[in-house]
Design a protein around this motif. Structure first.
Motif, short mmCIF file in Angstrom:
data_model
loop_
_atom_site.label_atom_id
_atom_site.label_comp_id
_atom_site.label_asym_id
_atom_site.label_seq_id
_atom_site.Cartn_x
_atom_site.Cartn_y
_atom_site.Cartn_z
N PHE A 126 0.84 -1.20 0.00
CA PHE A 126 0.00 0.00 0.00
C PHE A 126 0.87 1.24 0.00
CE2 PHE A 126 -2.66 3.13 2.40
CZ PHE A 126 -3.78 3.13 1.58
N SER A 146 5.82 -1.74 1.41
CA SER A 146 5.26 -2.49 2.55
C SER A 146 3.74 -2.38 2.60
CB SER A 146 5.84 -1.96 3.87
OG SER A 146 7.12 -2.53 4.11
N ASP A 190 7.30 -9.28 3.46
CA ASP A 190 7.39 -7.89 3.92
C ASP A 190 8.51 -7.82 4.95
OD1 ASP A 190 6.72 -5.14 4.63
OD2 ASP A 190 4.68 -5.52 3.96
N GLY A 237 3.78 2.11 -1.34
CA GLY A 237 5.17 1.83 -1.00
C GLY A 237 5.40 0.34 -1.03
#
Lengths: 184, 184
Positions: free
Chosen positions: A78, A82, A141, A80
């Motif tokens: 979201f 991450s 992530d 970006g």
């Protein structure tokens, strides 16, 4: 079993319809999905009245998480490389409570690949500011996120969808729900 | 008083020198700064040996946070409009433990302004995917972050520095430390 539904889904064009869709999937698997948009059982605490709206939302979300037995996070990247910051905060919050945290994402590219794309450094080890890129094989992530899901006994479900479908498709979400539902 | 030092500082070119600098500031104010890079007192737990390196780091960080009385997070925006995902996770984790969480950032532009810049929509209310921009006046990041700091009794210190100095200047960090130090 109450399950908190963390994710940037609250920013979708019709967030209440989205919450209803997520809750319906939960119900199909015998779970009660709790949305960040739900009012609190019993209402807000009286002393929250003086807080700004944003802080009341946060208190409500923390109370919702405390009231749930597990959390499922929409980790689709979201704005970006991450996941959404609020979602990541809530995942960390539930992890500290020692309850299962699960995650799903409709983006299969690993975190290091997404970070390199974001930083426009196709094979780089550092960004333009000289800061190291986190490069552990296969992570979805930041390592705190992947590790928390694994350590909590939760599930991480990864699908690979075109970006245009990333905020619509709920198959990965349903896989998380089904897995939690089997544990009841 | 032990204080966990969350932040993307671990990605700086000399992360051990940075950790030493942060710890020195803590010591000046009577606090013990704990870096994510520190070994655990007593070492890793035996059953972590089979975990991948990334997951061992995460377990260690969670144990460090559990061992600390407060947390100070470097919230300077990192690869996107929000703070580093690992840092946000750790802030949420400590918030759930009910202990003070503090934050500092060397970027004064509010979250909504940074998000609009990131999304290249100078006065927009939604991003290119049709998702709402979180627009609450004055927030430094996602509302869960600002609200957690306020609710925990922590401090949020905001400075406005040119981006080139954002990863060097520690005045905002020291203000957080001094404030926690006065509470001992």
């Amino acid at each position: 079993m109450r399950v908190y539904l963390a994710g940037p889904d609250v920013f979708l064009p019709d967030p209440l319809a989205r919450a209803a869709a997520l809750k319906q999937i939960c119900a199909r698997h015998g779970l009660i999905g709790i949305s960040p948009l739900d009012p609190l059982d019993g209402g807000d605490l009286p002393h929250w009245q003086t807080l700004p709206e944003a802080f009341r939302i946060a208190r409500r979300n923390e109370a919702h998480i405390n009231s749930c037995a597990a959390l499922i996070a929409n980790l689709t990247p979201f704005r970006g490389p991450s996941a959404d910051a609020g979602t990541v905060f809530e995942l960390g919050f539930m992890r500290a409570l020692g309850r299962p945290v699960c995650g799903w994402t409709n983006t299969a590219a690993p975190f290091i690949a997404r970070t390199r794309t974001f930083c426009a450094t196709p094979a780089g080890t550092h960004d333009a500011e000289g800061m190291l890129l986190e490069d552990f094989p296969g992570l979805a992530d930041n390592l705190m996120i992947d590790a928390a899901i694994a350590a909590s006994g939760g599930t991480l479900v990864i699908r690979d969808l075109p970006r245009a479908e990333a905020w619509q498709d709920l198959a990965a979400f349903e896989t998380c729900v089904a897995e939690l539902g089997r544990r009841r």
